[in-house]
Write an enzyme that holds these catalytic residues in place. Structure first.
Site, PDB file in Angstrom:
ATOM      1  N   ARG A   1      16.597  78.764  57.404  1.00 28.91           N
ATOM      2  CA  ARG A   1      15.740  79.940  57.262  1.00 28.91           C
ATOM      3  C   ARG A   1      14.301  79.542  56.956  1.00 28.91           C
ATOM      4  O   ARG A   1      13.383  80.298  57.206  1.00 28.91           O
ATOM      5  CB  ARG A   1      16.222  80.808  56.081  1.00 28.91           C
ATOM      6  CG  ARG A   1      17.421  81.656  56.338  1.00 28.91           C
ATOM      7  CD  ARG A   1      17.921  82.275  55.034  1.00 28.91           C
ATOM      8  NE  ARG A   1      17.009  83.213  54.389  1.00 28.91           N
ATOM      9  CZ  ARG A   1      16.826  84.464  54.780  1.00 28.91           C
ATOM     10  NH1 ARG A   1      17.480  84.926  55.818  1.00 28.91           N
ATOM     11  NH2 ARG A   1      15.994  85.255  54.153  1.00 28.91           N
TER      12      ARG A   1
ATOM     13  N   ARG B   1       6.636  72.574  58.295  1.00 23.75           N
ATOM     14  CA  ARG B   1       5.429  72.568  59.128  1.00 23.75           C
ATOM     15  C   ARG B   1       4.542  71.394  58.824  1.00 23.75           C
ATOM     16  O   ARG B   1       4.334  71.077  57.663  1.00 23.75           O
ATOM     17  CB  ARG B   1       4.596  73.809  58.813  1.00 23.75           C
ATOM     18  CG  ARG B   1       4.962  74.989  59.596  1.00 23.75           C
ATOM     19  CD  ARG B   1       3.878  76.039  59.406  1.00 23.75           C
ATOM     20  NE  ARG B   1       4.557  77.313  59.475  1.00 23.75           N
ATOM     21  CZ  ARG B   1       4.613  78.178  58.480  1.00 23.75           C
ATOM     22  NH1 ARG B   1       3.981  77.936  57.360  1.00 23.75           N
ATOM     23  NH2 ARG B   1       5.282  79.279  58.638  1.00 23.75           N
TER      24      ARG B   1
ATOM     25  N   ARG C   1      27.481  86.809  46.478  1.00 16.32           N
ATOM     26  CA  ARG C   1      26.735  86.291  45.359  1.00 16.32           C
ATOM     27  C   ARG C   1      25.999  87.475  44.754  1.00 16.32           C
ATOM     28  O   ARG C   1      25.404  88.271  45.483  1.00 16.32           O
ATOM     29  CB  ARG C   1      25.761  85.231  45.875  1.00 16.32           C
ATOM     30  CG  ARG C   1      25.097  84.457  44.777  1.00 16.32           C
ATOM     31  CD  ARG C   1      26.074  83.549  44.079  1.00 16.32           C
ATOM     32  NE  ARG C   1      25.381  82.797  43.035  1.00 16.32           N
ATOM     33  CZ  ARG C   1      25.934  82.460  41.884  1.00 16.32           C
ATOM     34  NH1 ARG C   1      27.183  82.789  41.619  1.00 16.32           N
ATOM     35  NH2 ARG C   1      25.249  81.757  41.006  1.00 16.32           N
TER      36      ARG C   1
ATOM     37  N   ARG D   1      13.593  82.860  40.490  1.00 15.00           N
ATOM     38  CA  ARG D   1      12.189  83.160  40.744  1.00 15.00           C
ATOM     39  C   ARG D   1      11.694  84.259  39.834  1.00 15.00           C
ATOM     40  O   ARG D   1      12.482  85.016  39.262  1.00 15.00           O
ATOM     41  CB  ARG D   1      11.950  83.531  42.218  1.00 15.00           C
ATOM     42  CG  ARG D   1      12.940  84.508  42.791  1.00 15.00           C
ATOM     43  CD  ARG D   1      12.814  84.552  44.339  1.00 15.00           C
ATOM     44  NE  ARG D   1      13.942  85.277  44.912  1.00 15.00           N
ATOM     45  CZ  ARG D   1      14.289  85.270  46.191  1.00 15.00           C
ATOM     46  NH1 ARG D   1      13.600  84.568  47.062  1.00 15.00           N
ATOM     47  NH2 ARG D   1      15.316  85.952  46.611  1.00 15.00           N
TER      48      ARG D   1
ATOM     49  N   GLU E   1      14.632  86.796  38.336  1.00 21.18           N
ATOM     50  CA  GLU E   1      15.817  87.003  39.170  1.00 21.18           C
ATOM     51  C   GLU E   1      16.854  85.932  38.845  1.00 21.18           C
ATOM     52  O   GLU E   1      16.621  84.756  39.063  1.00 21.18           O
ATOM     53  CB  GLU E   1      15.378  86.917  40.643  1.00 21.18           C
ATOM     54  CG  GLU E   1      16.447  87.259  41.630  1.00 21.18           C
ATOM     55  CD  GLU E   1      15.884  87.318  43.060  1.00 21.18           C
ATOM     56  OE1 GLU E   1      14.767  87.843  43.262  1.00 21.18           O
ATOM     57  OE2 GLU E   1      16.567  86.816  43.963  1.00 21.18           O
TER      58      GLU E   1
ATOM     59  N   TYR F   1      24.013  87.937  56.385  1.00 20.97           N
ATOM     60  CA  TYR F   1      22.763  87.649  55.677  1.00 20.97           C
ATOM     61  C   TYR F   1      21.647  88.132  56.606  1.00 20.97           C
ATOM     62  O   TYR F   1      21.092  87.375  57.388  1.00 20.97           O
ATOM     63  CB  TYR F   1      22.692  86.138  55.443  1.00 20.97           C
ATOM     64  CG  TYR F   1      21.619  85.611  54.492  1.00 20.97           C
ATOM     65  CD1 TYR F   1      20.664  86.431  53.910  1.00 20.97           C
ATOM     66  CD2 TYR F   1      21.587  84.260  54.178  1.00 20.97           C
ATOM     67  CE1 TYR F   1      19.706  85.905  53.050  1.00 20.97           C
ATOM     68  CE2 TYR F   1      20.640  83.732  53.324  1.00 20.97           C
ATOM     69  CZ  TYR F   1      19.697  84.566  52.760  1.00 20.97           C
ATOM     70  OH  TYR F   1      18.756  84.035  51.915  1.00 20.97           O
TER      71      TYR F   1
ATOM     72  N   ASP G   1      18.079  89.935  57.799  1.00 25.82           N
ATOM     73  CA  ASP G   1      16.702  90.301  57.479  1.00 25.82           C
ATOM     74  C   ASP G   1      16.490  91.762  57.888  1.00 25.82           C
ATOM     75  O   ASP G   1      17.177  92.273  58.769  1.00 25.82           O
ATOM     76  CB  ASP G   1      15.720  89.402  58.234  1.00 25.82           C
ATOM     77  CG  ASP G   1      15.610  88.020  57.592  1.00 25.82           C
ATOM     78  OD1 ASP G   1      15.898  87.908  56.393  1.00 25.82           O
ATOM     79  OD2 ASP G   1      15.240  87.065  58.305  1.00 25.82           O
TER      80      ASP G   1
HETATM   81  N1  UDP Z   1      15.132  77.371  49.197  1.00 25.11           N
HETATM   82  C1  UDP Z   1      14.962  76.280  48.382  1.00 25.11           C
HETATM   83  N2  UDP Z   1      13.901  76.224  47.545  1.00 25.11           N
HETATM   84  C2  UDP Z   1      12.998  77.221  47.460  1.00 25.11           C
HETATM   85  C3  UDP Z   1      13.161  78.349  48.295  1.00 25.11           C
HETATM   86  C4  UDP Z   1      14.249  78.398  49.147  1.00 25.11           C
HETATM   87  O1  UDP Z   1      15.759  75.353  48.422  1.00 25.11           O
HETATM   88  O2  UDP Z   1      12.057  77.129  46.652  1.00 25.11           O
HETATM   89  C5  UDP Z   1      16.306  77.405  50.102  1.00 25.11           C
HETATM   90  C6  UDP Z   1      17.587  77.745  49.394  1.00 25.11           C
HETATM   91  O3  UDP Z   1      18.622  76.981  49.982  1.00 25.11           O
HETATM   92  C7  UDP Z   1      17.777  79.207  49.677  1.00 25.11           C
HETATM   93  C8  UDP Z   1      17.192  79.329  51.079  1.00 25.11           C
HETATM   94  O4  UDP Z   1      16.148  78.379  51.109  1.00 25.11           O
HETATM   95  O5  UDP Z   1      19.126  79.578  49.613  1.00 25.11           O
HETATM   96  C9  UDP Z   1      16.661  80.694  51.407  1.00 25.11           C
HETATM   97  O6  UDP Z   1      15.789  81.083  50.377  1.00 25.11           O
HETATM   98  P1  UDP Z   1      14.960  82.419  50.382  1.00 25.11           P
HETATM   99  O7  UDP Z   1      14.253  82.469  49.095  1.00 25.11           O
HETATM  100  O8  UDP Z   1      14.172  82.496  51.617  1.00 25.11           O
HETATM  101  O9  UDP Z   1      16.108  83.505  50.429  1.00 25.11           O
HETATM  102  P2  UDP Z   1      16.005  85.063  50.235  1.00 25.11           P
HETATM  103  O10 UDP Z   1      16.672  85.321  48.923  1.00 25.11           O
HETATM  104  O11 UDP Z   1      14.564  85.402  50.199  1.00 25.11           O
HETATM  105  O12 UDP Z   1      16.761  85.643  51.375  1.00 25.11           O
END
Ligand code: UDP
Length: 367
Positions: free
Chosen positions: A170, A174, A249, A280, A300, A348, A350
Site C-alpha cells: 500500500r 520513491r 483488528r 499514531r 489511535e 481492506y 479504500d
Molecule cells: N506502515 C509502516 N509504518 C508506517 C506506516 C505504515 O510500517 O509508519 C505499514 C504497516 O505495515 C501498515 C501499512 O503500512 O499496516 C499500511 O499503513 P497505513 O497507515 O497506510 O494504513 P491505514 O490504517 O491508513 O489503512
C-alpha cells in the site's frame, strides 16, 4: 413496499441509495448507529471536525469517482504527508529521498538505491514470502527496523513474518523528494467535512437510525419491506455466524482537547517504536488548515477485536479468506439480496474503491 432496503449508511450504502433514488426507485435505509455515514462520520467540536472512527483521507486516480464526489462537495487541497516518530527521531513518509537522506545521510537516488540493495543482499532475500521479507527487499533493513516492524506489529497484533506482503505494498517507495503519501492523481478532504458528502448523497432518502438489522425482531419487521435488500454490514453477522466468526483488528481512540493552537504541526504522526502503545496521533484541525486557538488530538491504539465490537481492519490471512469464501458462496444463494462494501466483502477497502464498487453494482442492478 420499497424497491430497495439498504442496510448501512456508509459510503457503499449511501452511494447505492442515492443512485437508486435518483433513478426513481423507492429506497428505505436502516442504520444501526445513531448517526449516518459509517466510519467517515465526523463529530464537530469548536469548529474542528474529529474523525471519530479513524482518519479518512480521500484519494483516487479514478476520474469518474472524483467527478462523482465533486458533484456533492468540493475538496480542499490537503495532501497527506505523515511524519514517522521513532524514539524522537523524525522521518518523512512515505519512504522517499527525504527519509533516506535522514536515515543514511545519502544525497542522491543512486546512493539510496545502493544502500537498499546492499541491505537487501545482506538479508539474503530472493522471493519475499511475508511482510518482513517484502519490506526488507523494498527498502532495506534499517527502515524496516525503525519505521515498519514496530508499527506493523502493533497495528496487526502479530509478527511481520506471519503477515501477508500485500499490506506493505500500500505504501509507495520513491526515489524523489516527495512526501505525498499517495500516488493518486486526486486527493483532499471534503470542504465542510465528510458528513456533508453523506448528507448530500442521502438527500430525499428515508433513513431510520438506531435500527440493527441483525437483531431477529428487526429483521422480521422488515422481512417484506422491499423487493431487494442491499446489505453492507458484516457478512458473518448476517448469517448469524453460522460458519464461524471472521476475524478483524480493532481500534481504540483516545481524544483529547489541548489548550494550544498547534500541537504536532502535522495531521498524522506515526509512532513506529514497539514500546509506544499507540500507532499514531491525529491532529484533526490540520486536515482542514484550521486556525482555531485550541486543538484536538486522537491517539489511535490497535486492539484485539471481539464479535460485537466495531470491526475495523479485516484480517485477510488464508484462514479468514477461506472462511469468507464460504460465506460469499452462501451470500450468492441468498434471494433478492446484494452484499457490498468493506464489511460485507471482508475487504481492506479504500474509500474511492468502495464508491466505484457501489456505482458499478447499482448501475448493473438498475440496467
Ligand atoms: N506502515 C509502516 N509504518 C508506517 C506506516 C505504515 O510500517 O509508519 C505499514 C504497516 O505495515 C501498515 C501499512 O503500512 O499496516 C499500511 O499503513 P497505513 O497507515 O497506510 O494504513 P491505514 O490504517 O491508513 O489503512
Amino acid at each position: 413496499m420499497y424497491d430497495f432496503l439498504v442496510i448501512g449508511s456508509g459510503l457503499f450504502g449511501a452511494v447505492f441509495a442515492h443512485e437508486a433514488h435518483s433513478a426513481g426507485k423507492r429506497v428505505l435505509m436502516l442504520e444501526r448507529r445513531s448517526h449516518v455515514g459509517g466510519n467517515v462520520y465526523c463529530e464537530e467540536k469548536e469548529g474542528i471536525r474529529i474523525h471519530k472512527y479513524g482518519a479518512h483521507i480521500f484519494h483516487t486516480s479514478d476520474r469518474e469517482v472524483w467527478d462523482y464526489v465533486n458533484r456533492f462537495v468540493s475538496f480542499n487541497n490537503y495532501i497527506n504527508s505523515p511524519v514517522a516518530n521513532y524514539r524522537g527521531e523524525l522521518y518523512n513518509l512515505p519512504f522517499n529521498m527525504n527519509t533516506f537522506a535522514k536515515m543514511w545521510g545519502v544525497t542522491t537516488p543512486a546512493e539510496a538505491a545502493a544502500k537498499i540493495e546492499e541491505q537487501r543482499r545482506a538479508a539474503g532475500i530472493k522471493e519475499p514470502q511475508n511482510l518482513e521479507e517484502q519490506a526488507i527487499s523494498l527498502i532495506g533493513t534499517d527502515i524496516y527496523t525503525k519505521l515498519i516492524k514496530g508499527y506493523t506489529e502493533k497495528q496487526w497484533g502479530r509478527s511481520c513474518t506471519e503477515l501477508p506482503a500485500f499490506i506493505i505494498c500500500r505504501l509507495p517507495v520513491r526515489y524523489t523528494f516527495d512526501n505525498n503519501y499517495f500516488n493518486d492523481r486526486y486527493q483532499g478532504i471534503p470542504v465542510g467535512g465528510y458528513n456533508r458528502l453523506i448528507h448530500a448523497l442521502l438527500d430525499g432518502i428515508e433513513v431510520r437510525t438506531g435500527e440493527d438489522y441483525n437483531l431477529p425482531a428487526i429483521r422480521e419487521r422488515y422481512r417484506d419491506a422491499a423487493r431487494t435488500i442491499v446489505y453492507t454490514g458484516a457478512i458473518d453477522a448476517y448469517f448469524g455466524y453460522a460458519l464461524g466468526t471472521l476475524a478483524y483488528r480493532g481500534l481504540r481512540f483516545e481524544t483529547e482537547r489541548l489548550e494550544e493552537e498547534n500541537h504536532q504541526g502535522v495531521a498524522v504522526m506515526n509512532y513506529t517504536a514497539r514500546e509506544i502503545p499507540y500507532t499514531r496521533i491525529i491532529e484533526h484541525k490540520h486536515f482542514e488548515f484550521g486556525t482555531q486557538p485550541v486543538t484536538y488530538i486522537t491517539r489511535e491504539y490497535p486492539a484485539d477485536w471481539h464479535p460485537g465490537e466495531e470491526a475495523y481492519y479485516p484480517l485477510n490471512n488464508a484462514e479468514n479468506q477461506s472462511l469468507y469464501a464460504k460465506y460469499a458462496a452462501l451470500a450468492k444463494k441468498e434471494p433478492h439480496t446484494i452484499f457490498g462494501g468493506r464489511l460485507a466483502e471482508y475487504r481492506y477497502y479504500d474509500m474511492d474503491d468502495v464508491i466505484r464498487s457501489a456505482l458499478d453494482c447499482v448501475h448493473a442492478v438498475l440496467a
